[in-house]
Scaffold this active site. Structure first.
Site, PDB file in Angstrom:
ATOM      1  N   HIS A  51       0.856  -1.184   0.000  1.00 48.17           N
ATOM      2  CA  HIS A  51       0.000   0.000   0.000  1.00 48.17           C
ATOM      3  C   HIS A  51       0.893   1.235   0.000  1.00 48.17           C
ATOM      4  CE1 HIS A  51      -3.829  -2.021   1.823  1.00 48.17           C
ATOM      5  NE2 HIS A  51      -3.236  -2.800   0.926  1.00 48.17           N
ATOM      6  N   GLU A  53       0.980   3.932   1.761  1.00 43.93           N
ATOM      7  CA  GLU A  53       1.466   4.390   3.055  1.00 43.93           C
ATOM      8  C   GLU A  53       2.625   3.542   3.560  1.00 43.93           C
ATOM      9  OE1 GLU A  53      -3.126   4.897   3.167  1.00 43.93           O
ATOM     10  OE2 GLU A  53      -1.656   3.598   2.187  1.00 43.93           O
ATOM     11  N   CYS A  84      -2.458   0.117   7.264  1.00 40.58           N
ATOM     12  CA  CYS A  84      -1.681   1.339   7.061  1.00 40.58           C
ATOM     13  C   CYS A  84      -1.747   2.244   8.287  1.00 40.58           C
ATOM     14  CB  CYS A  84      -2.155   2.066   5.812  1.00 40.58           C
ATOM     15  SG  CYS A  84      -1.781   1.128   4.306  1.00 40.58           S
TER      16      CYS A  84
END
Length: 154
Positions: A51, A53, A84
């Protein structure tokens, strides 16, 4: 338009246009300077943890040479998923700026509500189970860590 959020949006757009992953971008900033800028790369890397992040945290930690990013803030195109959010918390980032929220992304298929329900104890998943094994052997590792004179907490 906020420059840092625009950078996160540009990152997300790049990832979408190149089929790297979902429409998510992240920028980590310290003292008004961009330390890292990334986008979701789940499809490109076949890594479910890729992801934006998480990748931004990894990149910023590498650039700064430390895991404590408490002097930084993060700009992300959407409210962070539970994974995240935990990564941001563990990185000690104190401020999150985000655009769309979890309801917005749920409408296009990125629905994290089940994860939130699992975390809060409001749901169960019959296809997911946890089994505790070898506790005593694992406790030995905790004892080794606890006695280690040069351990560094994080």
């Amino acid at each position: 338009m906020n420059f840092f959020m625009q950078t996160a949006i540009d990152e997300a757009r790049h990832g979408v246009l190149h089929n790297h992953g979902g429409p998510f971008g992240a920028v980590i900033v310290r003292e008004r300077e961009i330390i890292s800028r990334t986008h979701n790369e789940v499809l490109r890397t076949n890594d479910p943890t890729a992801h934006a992040e998480v990748l931004a945290i990894r990149q910023a930690s590498s650039v700064l040479g430390k895991f404590d990013l408490s002097e930084c803030e993060i700009y992300i195109t959407s409210q962070p998923c539970p994974m995240c959010l935990a990564a941001i918390y563990w990185a000690r980032i104190k401020t999150i700026y985000f655009g769309s929220d979890k309801e917005d992304v749920a409408e296009i298929g990125f629905d994290d509500s089940h994860f939130y329900d699992l975390i809060c104890g409001d749901a169960e998943d019959p296809d997911f189970r946890t089994v505790r094994i070898e506790r005593e052997k694992c406790l030995e590792l905790l004892e080794i860590w606890e006695k280690k004179p040069d351990r560094k907490m994080y």
